[in-house]
Design an enzyme around this catalytic site. Structure first.
Site, PDB file in Angstrom:
ATOM      1  N   CYS A   2       0.823  -1.212   0.000  1.00 21.49           N
ATOM      2  CA  CYS A   2       0.000   0.000   0.000  1.00 21.49           C
ATOM      3  C   CYS A   2       0.860   1.267   0.000  1.00 21.49           C
ATOM      4  CB  CYS A   2      -0.860   0.041   1.247  1.00 21.49           C
ATOM      5  SG  CYS A   2      -1.831  -1.426   1.515  1.00 21.49           S
ATOM      6  N   ARG A  27       4.945  -0.018  -7.051  1.00 22.00           N
ATOM      7  CA  ARG A  27       5.079  -0.836  -5.843  1.00 22.00           C
ATOM      8  C   ARG A  27       4.071  -1.973  -5.770  1.00 22.00           C
ATOM      9  NH1 ARG A  27       6.434   1.612  -0.948  1.00 22.00           N
ATOM     10  NH2 ARG A  27       4.374   0.949  -0.324  1.00 22.00           N
ATOM     11  N   TRP A  71      -3.031  -2.686  -1.338  1.00 22.86           N
ATOM     12  CA  TRP A  71      -2.604  -4.050  -1.674  1.00 22.86           C
ATOM     13  C   TRP A  71      -3.270  -4.926  -0.631  1.00 22.86           C
ATOM     14  CZ3 TRP A  71       0.501  -7.910   0.644  1.00 22.86           C
ATOM     15  CH2 TRP A  71       1.039  -8.858  -0.225  1.00 22.86           C
ATOM     16  N   ASN A  95      -1.692   2.128   5.959  1.00 20.29           N
ATOM     17  CA  ASN A  95      -0.798   1.050   5.501  1.00 20.29           C
ATOM     18  C   ASN A  95      -0.458   0.196   6.706  1.00 20.29           C
ATOM     19  OD1 ASN A  95      -0.679   2.233   3.038  1.00 20.29           O
ATOM     20  ND2 ASN A  95       1.491   2.755   3.106  1.00 20.29           N
ATOM     21  N   GLY A  96      -0.358  -1.107   6.522  1.00 21.63           N
ATOM     22  CA  GLY A  96       0.027  -1.989   7.625  1.00 21.63           C
ATOM     23  C   GLY A  96      -1.082  -2.969   7.950  1.00 21.63           C
ATOM     24  N   GLU A 462      17.974 -17.762  -6.945  1.00 20.90           N
ATOM     25  CA  GLU A 462      17.606 -16.412  -7.386  1.00 20.90           C
ATOM     26  C   GLU A 462      17.006 -16.455  -8.798  1.00 20.90           C
ATOM     27  OE1 GLU A 462      17.000 -13.737  -6.092  1.00 20.90           O
ATOM     28  OE2 GLU A 462      17.105 -12.252  -7.680  1.00 20.90           O
ATOM     29  N   LYS A 466      13.192 -15.204  -9.790  1.00 22.79           N
ATOM     30  CA  LYS A 466      12.899 -14.233 -10.855  1.00 22.79           C
ATOM     31  C   LYS A 466      11.846 -14.800 -11.810  1.00 22.79           C
ATOM     32  CE  LYS A 466      14.074 -11.347  -9.564  1.00 22.79           C
ATOM     33  NZ  LYS A 466      14.810 -11.226  -8.358  1.00 22.79           N
ATOM     34  N   GLU A 469       8.321 -15.034 -10.114  1.00 20.12           N
ATOM     35  CA  GLU A 469       7.583 -13.819  -9.772  1.00 20.12           C
ATOM     36  C   GLU A 469       7.059 -13.065 -10.984  1.00 20.12           C
ATOM     37  OE1 GLU A 469       9.634 -10.946  -7.262  1.00 20.12           O
ATOM     38  OE2 GLU A 469      11.527 -11.379  -8.208  1.00 20.12           O
ATOM     39  N   HIS A 485      17.483 -37.063  -4.360  1.00 19.62           N
ATOM     40  CA  HIS A 485      16.900 -37.469  -3.075  1.00 19.62           C
ATOM     41  C   HIS A 485      15.395 -37.233  -3.029  1.00 19.62           C
ATOM     42  CE1 HIS A 485      20.739 -38.477  -1.344  1.00 19.62           C
ATOM     43  NE2 HIS A 485      21.234 -37.319  -1.766  1.00 19.62           N
ATOM     44  N   LYS A 584       6.635  -3.960  -4.330  1.00 19.54           N
ATOM     45  CA  LYS A 584       8.071  -3.672  -4.324  1.00 19.54           C
ATOM     46  C   LYS A 584       8.658  -3.686  -2.917  1.00 19.54           C
ATOM     47  CE  LYS A 584      12.029  -2.614  -6.121  1.00 19.54           C
ATOM     48  NZ  LYS A 584      12.776  -3.777  -6.638  1.00 19.54           N
TER      49      LYS A 584
END
Ligand code: AGP
Length: 589
Positions: A2, A27, A71, A95-96, A462, A466, A469, A485, A584
């Site tokens: 947010c 964001r 968000w 926000n939060g 990594e 990428k 997402e 395994h 973000k």
């Protein structure tokens, strides 16, 4: 996550708020809204979807207002759950997460109050309205005393014209005054940044009142306090694509520069002399971080241990804080965060400090929350990163961390070289264009595995993050030796595999895993510093990256994986800069 903006001045507030919200779009969010005060009432515009849906704001009256991009955490993305929330005299944005919202809502319902949304945030409007007797800051303080959780709140009251009150607890919030004397607030400086803007970053527990051209800051006991303001860098106000189609690819091309800009000489630079001493005396290093920053921590720990033989553990910040962690004497804790605002990383860093660690923060954002927490602040010089998928900030973090490894090694009498990495990264970038031709194998794959051993294993993780997402293809980064395994059961002819081989001592071992996947029909691609492996029959195609000090190779081998994720995303028809469900900076737990 947010975003919040607020404006209090002589211009129409709505266009300023909408312009600010647009700057926060990168964001990630699912709905947006604004409220302005006009003649003792509100003008409220809110909508599910993009900020564009709010119009340009030119017809919305009022010189004071607040805006929000949401968000969703509590309650689905919808217009009615979008902020601002209005109750009685009061309009709020938040926000939060309010952890005791259910309990507070029950209390409000028992008073006969009705709720218009399913959000946790709406209780804030109810509480402030209950406590409001003409003093907005006091009502906000009375409200925050009842809240548990995290919040940045901005509030308007119909009875308090030309006034915004705001409060912060574990969620970023800045207040600012521009050269024209207009007052602004925002969850992130880029929303309001302009030449000459004076900015104050609020601290946890503080409340600020924006009124009559003045900003007053109160501590948690409502005592007025004098806070420092700094002049913001105008450049952060307008991230531009500079001719690139997407921020993500533009930022990948900036990697060599970002790295060069992030390599202080810790042995010589006076700004770091005390930190360097602490680093050289440290008996143990603990790294806390999330997501991509966690992966850079893993790569750094590998190099610290391999080259400097100093024990180094890496923890996911979200796990560290609930593990009742032991902080050994002489521990140096490195908290890594591009944004400097990640709630989990902040909480882990805080805990480590409380338990006696010396805390160094590695971040890309000056004046971010983590900088106020740490004993030492080390800024990476990646420049503003707009794309949700972190790329250049990862390489910049590695550049700084490898510069630290080089400095510590020098202190120990060992010579390693990382200063050639930016130039080598430019070569890796050039070589990476080849991976675009791999794209059809990945868009058609049922699942994708990234394999590696040693430092290559962390790059595999990594690369997988990428791809997941931004292309939404199920993928895993895996230690190559671990495949047999259990996970090998998933591999078949609809599987694509990318192996990363840059460590001579385990190269053949990774090739064994490659063969296991190939034998089950997987299409295997290779990113390597050793061209001979690319010629093996198991490999469909390969990219050769430059050789460097082996422990530092992640800074080079990750680049083809970043380009691959970008290319696959485009082929799938998605926007790489705005992946679904993601934000973000993740300012909630
Ligand atoms: C990376 O592509 C992600 N967007 C995410 O994993 C990110 O790295 C993580 O949320 C940590 O963010 P920070 O570096 O700002 O703390």
């Amino acid at each position: 996550m947010c975003g919040i903006v607020g404006y209090c001045g002589n211009r129409k507030a709505a266009p300023v708020l909408i312009a600010g919200l647009k700057k926060l779009e990168y964001r990630g969010y699912d709905s947006a809204g604004i409220a302005t005060l006009y003649k003792g009432g509100y003008r409220l515009v809110k909508k599910k979807g993009r900020v564009e849906g709010l119009g340009d704001g030119k017809d919305v009256k009022g010189n004071v207002g607040i805006g929000h991009t949401r968000w969703a955490t509590h309650g689905a993305p919808s217009t009615r759950n979008a902020h601002p929330h209005v109750f009685g005299q009061v309009a709020i944005v938040h926000n939060g997460i309010i952890e005791n919202a259910a309990e507070l809502k029950k209390e409000c319902l028992a008073r006969g109050e009705k709720f218009a949304s399913e959000t946790d945030s709406e209780v804030i409007a109810h509480l402030i309205n209950r406590f409001y007797r003409g003093d907005l800051a006091a009502a906000l303080r009375a409200c925050t005393q009842r809240l548990t959780g995290s919040y940045a709140i901005a509030v308007l009251a119909a009875g308090s014209p030309d006034t915004i009150a705001c409060a912060r607890q574990k969620s970023p919030l800045v207040v600012a005054k521009n050269r024209a004397g207009e007052l602004l607030l925002a969850s992130d400086i880029p929303a309001v940044a302009e030449e000459g803007l004076q900015v104050c970053t609020l601290q946890d527990g503080e409340i600020a009142l924006l009124q009559n051209g003045e900003i007053t800051v109160f501590d948690s006991t409502m005592r007025r306090i004098n806070r420092d303001f700094f002049v913001c860098d105008a450049q952060i106000s307008a991230p531009a694509k500079n001719g690139y189609e997407h921020f993500m690819y533009k930022e990948i091309t900036e990697i060599p520069f970002a790295m060069r800009n992030s390599m202080p000489d810790f042995t010589q630079n006076q700004d770091f002399s005390v930190f360097y001493k602490v680093l050289c005396q440290a008996k143990y290093i603990e790294i806390v971080a999330c997501g991509t920053a966690y992966h850079s921590g893993l790569c750094a720990a590998y190099a610290f241990e391999k080259i400097c033989r100093i024990p180094c553990r890496v923890s996911l910040a979200s796990e560290y804080r609930y593990r009742d962690p032991i902080v050994p004497e002489g521990a140096l804790v490195l908290a890594i965060s591009q944004s400097g605002e990640t709630a989990d990383t902040l909480a882990a860093a805080q805990l480590a400090k409380e338990r006696g660690a010396c805390l160094a923060a590695l971040t890309n954002v000056g004046h971010s929350s983590i900088t106020t927490l740490a004993d030492f602040v080390i800024l990476t010089g990646a420049g503003q990163e707009v794309a949700v998928a972190a790329t250049k900030s990862f390489n910049a973090q590695l550049a700084t961390l490898y510069a630290m490894v080089q400095a510590l090694a020098a202190h120990q009498g060992t010579k390693v070289e990382c200063r050639d990495l930016p130039a080598l990264a430019a070569l890796s970038l050039k070589a990476s264009e080849r991976v675009r031709s791999w794209t059809p194998y990945f868009t058609g794959a049922k699942s994708v595995f990234f394999l590696g051993r040693g430092a290559d294993c962390f790059v595999a993780s990594e690369g997988s993050l990428k791809l997941k997402e931004i292309s939404y293809i199920p993928s895993e980064g895996y230690a190559a030796g671990e495949l047999k395994h259990g996970t090998l059961a998933l591999v078949d002819k609809e599987t694509a595999v990318v192996a990363v081989i840059t460590q001579q001592s385990v190269a053949q071992k990774t090739m064994n895993a490659v063969h296991e996947a190939y034998a089950r029909g997987a299409k295997v691609f290779l990113v390597t510093a050793f061209p001979e492996y690319g010629k093996r029959e198991e490999i469909v195609d390969h990219v050769v990256i430059p050789t460097c000090e082996e422990a530092f190779s992640p800074a080079l081998s990750v680049i083809p994986l970043q380009v691959l994720a970008y290319s696959v995303c485009l082929a799938c028809g998605y926007d790489p800069d705005k992946p679904r469900n993601l934000a973000k900076s993740v300012t909630v737990e």
